[in-house]
Motif scaffolding. Structure first.
Motif, PDB file in Angstrom:
ATOM      1  N   VAL A   1       6.964   7.960   1.161  1.00 50.08           N
ATOM      2  CA  VAL A   1       7.933   9.064   1.205  1.00 50.08           C
ATOM      3  C   VAL A   1       7.176  10.367   0.898  1.00 50.08           C
ATOM      4  N   TYR A   2       6.323  10.753   1.827  1.00 47.16           N
ATOM      5  CA  TYR A   2       5.474  11.938   1.639  1.00 47.16           C
ATOM      6  C   TYR A   2       6.280  13.226   1.583  1.00 47.16           C
ATOM      7  N   SER A   3       7.504  13.212   2.103  1.00 42.48           N
ATOM      8  CA  SER A   3       8.316  14.424   2.063  1.00 42.48           C
ATOM      9  C   SER A   3       8.544  14.907   0.634  1.00 42.48           C
ATOM     10  N   ARG A   4       8.316  14.024  -0.351  1.00 39.54           N
ATOM     11  CA  ARG A   4       8.548  14.402  -1.751  1.00 39.54           C
ATOM     12  C   ARG A   4       7.277  14.872  -2.467  1.00 39.54           C
ATOM     13  N   ILE A   5       6.144  14.902  -1.745  1.00 41.75           N
ATOM     14  CA  ILE A   5       4.904  15.387  -2.370  1.00 41.75           C
ATOM     15  C   ILE A   5       4.230  16.439  -1.487  1.00 41.75           C
ATOM     16  N   LEU A   6       5.036  17.204  -0.754  1.00 43.13           N
ATOM     17  CA  LEU A   6       4.484  18.233   0.118  1.00 43.13           C
ATOM     18  C   LEU A   6       4.755  19.627  -0.445  1.00 43.13           C
TER      19      LEU A   6
ATOM     20  N   SER B   1      -2.821  12.856 -15.534  1.00 45.61           N
ATOM     21  CA  SER B   1      -3.594  14.100 -15.576  1.00 45.61           C
ATOM     22  C   SER B   1      -2.702  15.293 -15.880  1.00 45.61           C
ATOM     23  N   THR B   2      -1.780  15.594 -15.006  1.00 47.88           N
ATOM     24  CA  THR B   2      -0.912  16.760 -15.196  1.00 47.88           C
ATOM     25  C   THR B   2       0.448  16.403 -15.775  1.00 47.88           C
ATOM     26  N   GLY B   3       0.778  15.117 -15.769  1.00 46.43           N
ATOM     27  CA  GLY B   3       2.092  14.701 -16.227  1.00 46.43           C
ATOM     28  C   GLY B   3       3.168  14.893 -15.185  1.00 46.43           C
ATOM     29  N   GLY B   4       2.759  15.327 -13.989  1.00 44.13           N
ATOM     30  CA  GLY B   4       3.701  15.517 -12.885  1.00 44.13           C
ATOM     31  C   GLY B   4       3.174  14.845 -11.637  1.00 44.13           C
ATOM     32  N   THR B   5       3.896  14.984 -10.547  1.00 46.11           N
ATOM     33  CA  THR B   5       3.518  14.285  -9.324  1.00 46.11           C
ATOM     34  C   THR B   5       2.402  14.979  -8.565  1.00 46.11           C
ATOM     35  N   GLY B   6       2.480  16.305  -8.446  1.00 50.38           N
ATOM     36  CA  GLY B   6       1.511  17.033  -7.633  1.00 50.38           C
ATOM     37  C   GLY B   6       1.912  17.024  -6.171  1.00 50.38           C
ATOM     38  N   VAL B   7       1.139  17.769  -5.353  1.00 44.61           N
ATOM     39  CA  VAL B   7       1.396  17.858  -3.923  1.00 44.61           C
ATOM     40  C   VAL B   7       0.106  17.627  -3.155  1.00 44.61           C
TER      41      VAL B   7
ATOM     42  N   ALA C   1       0.863  -1.182   0.000  1.00 46.41           N
ATOM     43  CA  ALA C   1       0.000   0.000   0.000  1.00 46.41           C
ATOM     44  C   ALA C   1       0.896   1.228   0.000  1.00 46.41           C
ATOM     45  N   THR C   2       0.763   2.065  -1.010  1.00 51.48           N
ATOM     46  CA  THR C   2       1.576   3.280  -1.084  1.00 51.48           C
ATOM     47  C   THR C   2       0.911   4.316  -1.970  1.00 51.48           C
ATOM     48  N   ALA C   3       1.098   5.572  -1.616  1.00 49.35           N
ATOM     49  CA  ALA C   3       0.706   6.690  -2.469  1.00 49.35           C
ATOM     50  C   ALA C   3       1.929   7.342  -3.085  1.00 49.35           C
ATOM     51  N   THR C   4       3.104   6.822  -2.737  1.00 51.61           N
ATOM     52  CA  THR C   4       4.364   7.399  -3.223  1.00 51.61           C
ATOM     53  C   THR C   4       5.248   6.288  -3.794  1.00 51.61           C
ATOM     54  N   PRO C   5       4.800   5.621  -4.846  1.00 53.04           N
ATOM     55  CA  PRO C   5       5.580   4.524  -5.426  1.00 53.04           C
ATOM     56  C   PRO C   5       6.875   5.020  -6.038  1.00 53.04           C
ATOM     57  N   ASP C   6       7.832   4.106  -6.181  1.00 52.18           N
ATOM     58  CA  ASP C   6       9.103   4.458  -6.815  1.00 52.18           C
ATOM     59  C   ASP C   6       8.887   4.937  -8.248  1.00 52.18           C
ATOM     60  N   SER C   7       7.959   4.290  -8.936  1.00 54.38           N
ATOM     61  CA  SER C   7       7.706   4.581 -10.346  1.00 54.38           C
ATOM     62  C   SER C   7       6.312   4.094 -10.704  1.00 54.38           C
TER      63      SER C   7
END
Length: 324
Positions: free
Chosen positions: A147-152, A205-211, A85-91
Motif C-alpha cells: 500500500v505505497y499510497s500511504r508512504i508517498l 529511527s524516526t519513530g514514524g513511517t517516512g516517505v 514480501a512487503t515494505a508496507t506491513p500492517d504493523s
C-alpha cells in the motif's frame, strides 16, 4: 527424470483495489505540476490503483492468496507456510504474513514477512523454494502486498506518480521429479547504494513511517546493468540461452527499463508481460500480479520457460527461472 523435489507454481492470484486513478485525475486531486503526457513519456504509467480506507497489505494479500489456492485446487489445509514480501506491513508485529495466515484459516506451519523492497517477491520465492527442496514445507503461499499510497510525498512528482497498491500471490507445491517448477533463483544486494532509493523513516529511527525518496537517474543506471547481469546468471546456471525464454515477467517499475530488458533477451514486447501502464509500480506485488494476469488470460502456457527479474531499494536485485 530427476527425483529431486522442486517447487511448482500450482496457482496464481492477484488483487487490485477497486479505485483506479488516471494521471490526469491524480494531478488534479493532488495539485501536482505534471501532465498525463509527461508521466506516460517518462514511465509508461497511465493509471494506478489506490487502496480504500480499511484495505491493508494483509487484506489484499489474503484475497490474492484465496485466488491462488482456488486456481491450484488447494485449501488452507495444504498450506505449510506463508511468506510475505512487503515494505508496507500492517504493523511492526504481528507480521502481515501471520495476519494473512489467520484470515485464511491456516492453523499449522509458520508465517513471516521478508523485506527486500521491489525485489521482495523474488527473494521470497527463493526462500520458499529452498524450504520445499529440503522438505521443510510442501505447500507455500508466496505473497507480495503493498500500500505505497500511504508512504508517498504528494509534493514530489518524481516519486508520487510512480506507485500504486495491490497484492499478488503464488501457491508453490512440492512435486518430486517434475520437469516443471522453479529451476533456480539468483539474489544480490549492495548496501552501499541504499540511499538512492529508500523510505526516510521507520519505527527504529524516526519513530514514524517516512516517505519514499529516490534518485531516479542513479536507480535507472544501476537497474539496466544489474538486471542484465542477473538474467545472464540465471540462464548460464541452467545451460539455457535467450531463445529458450518464452516470457519475461519483469518488475513493473518503468517501461524504459522493461523495454531494455526485452531487447537484452531478444524478446519483443509481445513476449513481455507488461502491467505498468495500468498498475504503476506496486513494488513487491508487481511480479505476482503480472503472473496472475498472464496465466489467467492464457498467455503463459504449461511447459513454457518464464524469466522473472526485479531491482529495488537496498539496493537489492535478482532473477528467477521457472517452467510452468
Amino acid at each position: 527424470m530427476s527425483s529431486a523435489i522442486r517447487g511448482v507454481i500450482a496457482g496464481t492470484g492477484g488483487y487490485l483495489p477497486a479505485r483506479s486513478v488516471s494521471n490526469d485525475e491524480l494531478a488534479v486531486e493532488k495539485n501536482l505540476d505534471t501532465t498525463d503526457a509527461w508521466i506516460v513519456e517518462r514511465t509508461g504509467i497511465r493509471r494506478r490503483h489506490f487502496a480504500a480506507e480499511g484495505e491493508t497489505a494483509s487484506s489484499m494479500g489474503a484475497a490474492a492468496c484465496r485466488a491462488a489456492l482456488a486456481q491450484a485446487g488447494a485449501s488452507a489445509a495444504d498450506v505449510d507456510a506463508v511468506i510475505v514480501a512487503t515494505a508496507t506491513p500492517d504493523s511492526a508485529f504481528p507480521s502481515t504474513a501471520a495476519r494473512i495466515q489467520g484470515a485464511l484459516g491456516v492453523t499449522r506451519g509458520f508465517a513471516f514477512d521478508l523485506s527486500a523492497a521491489c525485489t521482495g517477491f523474488i527473494y521470497a520465492l527463493s526462500v520458499a523454494d529452498a524450504m520445499i527442496r529440503i522438505g521443510q514445507a510442501r505447500g507455500v503461499l508466496v505473497v507480495g502486498a503493498e500500500v505505497y499510497s500511504r508512504i508517498l510525498d504528494w509534493s514530489d512528482r518524481g516519486t508520487c506518480v510512480l506507485f500504486g497498491d495491490g497484492a499478488g500471490a503464488v501457491f508453490l507445491r512440492a512435486e518430486p521429479g517434475s520437469a516443471r517448477g522453479l529451476l533456480s533463483t539468483h539474489l544480490h544486494s549492495d548496501g552501499r547504494h541504499g540511499d538512492i532509493l529508500q523510505v526516510d523513516g521507520g519505527a527504529g529511527s524516526t519513530g514514524g513511517t517516512g516517505v519514499v525518496r529516490m534518485a531516479g537517474r542513479e536507480v535507472f543506471k544501476h537497474a539496466v546493468t544489474k538486471l542484465a547481469s542477473a538474467v545472464d546468471e540465471a540462464l548460464a546456471a541452467n545451460g539455457l540461452g535467450h531463445d529458450d525464454v518464452a516470457w519475461l515477467v519483469p518488475h513493473q517499475a518503468n517501461i524504459r527499463i522493461i523495454e531494455a530488458m526485452g531487447r537484452k533477451l531478444h524478446l519483443g514486447l509481445d513476449r513481455v508481460v507488461v502491467t505498468v501502464d495500468r498498475h504503476a509500480n506496486t513494488s513487491a506485488a508487481s511480479i505476482p500480479l503480472a503472473l496472475a494476469e498472464a496465466t489467467r488470460d492464457g498467455r503463459i502456457k504449461p511447459g513454457e520457460l518464464v524469466l522473472m527479474e526485479a531491482i529495488g531499494g537496498g539496493l537489492t536485485w535478482g532473477a528467477a527461472l521457472a517452467r510452468f
